[in-house]
Each structure stands twice: as C-alpha cells, then as structure tokens.
Design an enzyme around this catalytic site. Structure first.
Site, PDB file in Angstrom:
ATOM      1  CG  ASP A   1     117.426 131.777  68.491  1.00 19.72           C
ATOM      2  OD1 ASP A   1     116.982 132.279  67.449  1.00 19.72           O
ATOM      3  OD2 ASP A   1     116.737 131.118  69.287  1.00 19.72           O
TER       4      ASP A   1
ATOM      5  CE  LYS B   1     117.513 127.685  70.561  1.00 23.01           C
ATOM      6  NZ  LYS B   1     116.714 127.950  71.756  1.00 23.01           N
TER       7      LYS B   1
ATOM      8  N   PRO C   1     108.895 121.772  66.115  1.00 23.75           N
ATOM      9  CG  PRO C   1     109.091 122.050  68.413  1.00 23.75           C
ATOM     10  CD  PRO C   1     109.648 121.266  67.273  1.00 23.75           C
ATOM     11  CB  VAL C   2     105.569 126.475  64.640  1.00 26.57           C
ATOM     12  CG1 VAL C   2     105.485 127.962  64.367  1.00 26.57           C
ATOM     13  CG2 VAL C   2     105.695 125.697  63.338  1.00 26.57           C
TER      14      VAL C   2
ATOM     15  N   GLY D   1     113.808 126.387  65.599  1.00 24.28           N
ATOM     16  CA  GLY D   1     113.448 125.879  64.272  1.00 24.28           C
ATOM     17  C   GLY D   1     113.514 126.939  63.178  1.00 24.28           C
TER      18      GLY D   1
HETATM   19  O1  C5P Z   1     116.151 138.410  67.881  1.00 26.82           O
HETATM   20  P1  C5P Z   1     114.793 137.811  67.759  1.00 26.82           P
HETATM   21  O2  C5P Z   1     114.062 138.283  66.531  1.00 26.82           O
HETATM   22  O3  C5P Z   1     114.757 136.353  67.916  1.00 26.82           O
HETATM   23  O4  C5P Z   1     113.965 138.379  68.993  1.00 26.82           O
HETATM   24  C1  C5P Z   1     112.569 138.343  69.044  1.00 26.82           C
HETATM   25  C2  C5P Z   1     112.104 139.218  70.185  1.00 26.82           C
HETATM   26  O5  C5P Z   1     112.472 138.630  71.438  1.00 26.82           O
HETATM   27  C3  C5P Z   1     112.718 140.605  70.215  1.00 26.82           C
HETATM   28  O6  C5P Z   1     111.983 141.515  69.440  1.00 26.82           O
HETATM   29  C4  C5P Z   1     112.655 140.954  71.689  1.00 26.82           C
HETATM   30  O7  C5P Z   1     111.346 141.367  72.022  1.00 26.82           O
HETATM   31  C5  C5P Z   1     112.880 139.619  72.363  1.00 26.82           C
HETATM   32  N1  C5P Z   1     114.283 139.396  72.739  1.00 26.82           N
HETATM   33  C6  C5P Z   1     114.800 140.060  73.842  1.00 26.82           C
HETATM   34  N2  C5P Z   1     116.105 139.836  74.207  1.00 26.82           N
HETATM   35  C7  C5P Z   1     116.872 138.960  73.528  1.00 26.82           C
HETATM   36  C8  C5P Z   1     116.361 138.270  72.411  1.00 26.82           C
HETATM   37  C9  C5P Z   1     115.049 138.498  72.045  1.00 26.82           C
HETATM   38  O8  C5P Z   1     114.113 140.853  74.502  1.00 26.82           O
HETATM   39  N3  C5P Z   1     118.111 138.750  73.933  1.00 26.82           N
END
Ligand code: C5P
Length: 349
Positions: free
Chosen positions: A136, A10, A94-95, A101
């Site tokens: 996401d 995306k 990409p990572v 991804g």
């Molecule tokens: O939800 P996800 O595991 O992708 O989020 C990774 C990290 O990114 C979360 O632990 C948080 O620190 C940050 N995050 C955030 N606000 C969001 C999504 C992610 O602060 N809306």
C-alpha cells in the site's frame, strides 16, 4: 538542505480479500481514500554516506527495516546519488494502525529526497520502487480516491469522492497485518466462503500504452471509460449511502442487477472486520460507539486497529469526536482529501 513533506493517511472504503496467491500475498479489491491526518517527514542531505532514521516514537524502527530506510536506499541507488541522508519522522499517525502511516512515510521520504537532491525519478520508477517496498505504498503516489487491486499495489485513480467528513478513532492496539491475513486463511480453511468479487477484466482494459512490462499493471495514465463509470457509481453510492442511511454497517442490498455491484460492495465492507473483531472485541465496541455518535457509516480501516465513521457534516463530525473523547477514546475529526488537495498540501506550508 532539508525538505519538509506532509505524509497523509489513508482509509479503506471497503476491502475484499480474495484468493491467496502462489507468492503468499492475497488478491485484494479495495478503494483507498486519502484523509487530512498526517505525519511530518523531514529529509536532509548531508556530506558522507549512509541513511539515518530519527523518530522519537520508540515503536518506530530506526534500522534498515524502516520503510523510509528501504525506499531511500532504493531511490539513492536508482538516482546514482552518494550522500548521507537523514530522515526525521514526526509521528502523529498510529503505528500498525491501518491508516498506512509507514507506507505514506516512505513515499513522502522518496518525494522529499528527490527535492533535496534536486534529482528526479521517472514516474514508473517511483511506482516500481514503492510497490517493491510494500503493497500500500503506490496509492500515495496518486492520492484522492484510488482503486487498489492485485495485492493492493496496482492502483487506478478514481474520480474523487465528494468530501466526506470523518472521525478517526485510534485505539492503543497494533494489529499486525500478516497475522490478520493468516487468521483469514485459517477461517477460509474451516469452511467455504464466498469469494471476494473482482473488478471485471474489462474494467481494467484501456491502460496507457506507454506503460511497459515491469510496471504495466501498477497504474494507468488515462483511465478507461469503464473505470470512470465504476468511479462515478461508487461516488454516487457513497453520497447516497452516507447521507441517507439511518444506521451504519448495514449495506444496501438488492442491487444485483447493477454491474457496479462489485465495486460498490468494496465501498461498504471490510473483510478484515470478520477476523479482527473476534480477536479484539474492543474494536467492535468502537464501531458501535461511532454509530451511536451519529456516523452514517463506520468501518475498520485496513486491518485496523483504526476505525472511522463518515458524517453528514463537519459539525456532526466535530461533535462526535468530542463525545467519543469524553467516553475515553482517542478520536479526531478530519475530512477526506481530493487528489488536488493532497498534492497541494504535501509540500505546502
Ligand atoms: O506488502 P506488505 O509488506 O505491506 O505486506 C505485509 C504482509 O501482509 C505480507 O508479507 C503478507 O503476509 C501480507 N499481505 C498479504 N496480501 C496482501 C498484502 C499483504 O497476504 N495483498
């Protein structure tokens, strides 16, 4: 039995970061758009127990921290299934690249698992599991053009944007998203910042009555007229913006009277650029290079490090990708995927 699933990437057509919440996440307003670049996931069901992740890319974790591992574990539990599951990831995306991804891989693994086991999760179960694994992931259960709010996990299908030809540049830099959010917070603490606009509550009314407590905010079956209106506005704006804007980055202003402004703004700016570009100046260079190569609009995707440019035609995108490659960047021409294309190609040949 082995099931092959394409795991598409995306991009974010704009991303506004809002307030930090009590749970540590940030309120987001973004428009996700699926594109043609993809990884390939193969899910196999074998005798025995346990989950095994295989991937030749050393940067991809093979343990229980892998998003595919986490989602398969949850899905097996919900399906009350006991088998040995092997997930093979053929990595091309990409990572830590801002293309979603790892999130897309996980959703593909869940869809593949259901097929391989010949068992089905409910739609809401799927969304609930996806949102638990990451903010996401749910977007990949919708595909096409998707409005994301909440921490990004509340997803609303938008009317598909017109097919956009794009060039995706993937620098060899991994930007950890939590670090980018932390830097955003540090900047906010230093001075007042305008709050990100949010979609008016009224826009999110009209959710399906079939959705219940745990997942009622995740998505909608039948979107409200208001969302449809917002979606058409975005679509019209995007066509106009990328076809007629002479240079990128300069958002069209002066439309404050337009009630679609909040969403349209989300379609044109990515707040992460403000914190990621100062940290990785090379990425600002990539954005400039995309514009010089003819992009009508260019932006960071998610927290990066991927940048994309939108082009008026496929030929323009292919030429630009060749030019950027000559300049030493890793650049690929691709196009956005509508919801129908996305679902057709996930399991297609
Ligand atoms: O939800 P996800 O595991 O992708 O989020 C990774 C990290 O990114 C979360 O632990 C948080 O620190 C940050 N995050 C955030 N606000 C969001 C999504 C992610 O602060 N809306």
């Amino acid at each position: 039995m082995t099931v092959k699933v394409r795991s598409f990437a995306k991009i974010n057509l704009g991303l506004h970061i809002g307030a930090k919440r009590a749970d540590g996440f940030h309120e987001l307003l973004t428009v996700y758009q699926t594109i043609g670049l993809h990884d390939v996931i193969r899910v196999s069901v074998e005798r025995g127990n346990g989950i095994e992740i295989r991937c030749e890319d050393p940067r991809v974790p093979k343990d229980e921290s892998n998003t595919c591992f986490r989602i398969v574990e949850r899905a097996m539990d919900k399906l009350r299934a006991r088998r040995r599951i092997v997930v093979e990831i053929a990595k091309r995306l990409p990572v830590q690249g801002g293309l979603g991804g790892a999130s897309s891989n996980a959703v593909a693994a869940m869809l593949g698992l259901e097929r391989a086991l010949k068992k089905s999760l409910g739609r809401e179960e799927r969304l609930g599991i996806a949102a638990e694994v990451g903010s996401d992931l749910p977007l990949f259960l919708i595909g096409g053009t998707v409005l994301g709010v909440g921490r990004g996990e509340q997803v609303y299908p938008l009317e598909d944007s017109p097919v956009l030809h794009c060039v995706v540049v993937t620098p060899e830099i991994g930007v950890p998203t939590p670090k980018a959010f932390a830097e955003w917070d540090r900047r906010i603490a230093l001075g007042p910042k305008p709050m990100a606009p949010s979609v008016p509550d009224a826009a999110l009314k009209g959710r399906s009555p079939t959705l219940n407590s745990s997942t009622s905010k995740l998505t909608v079956d039948s979107v409200s007229d208001r969302i449809n209106e917002l979606s058409r506005g975005l679509s019209a704006w995007l066509s106009e913006a990328f076809l007629s804007q002479a240079d990128s980055g300069a958002p069209v202003r002066g439309r404050a009277e337009n009630p679609l402004l909040a969403l349209v703004r989300a379609g044109i700016e990515n707040d992460f650029e403000q914190v990621v570009f100062p940290e990785y100046p090379e990425l600002r260079e990539v954005k400039r290079a995309l514009v010089r190569a003819g992009a009508k609009y260019a932006s960071l995707s998610g927290s990066g490090s991927t940048l994309y440019g939108l082009f008026a035609s496929r030929v323009d995108a292919v030429h630009a990708a060749a030019r950027l490659t000559e300049q030493g960047w890793t650049a690929q021409a691709t196009a956005t995927l509508t919801r129908t294309q996305y679902w057709r190609r996930i399991f297609g040949r």
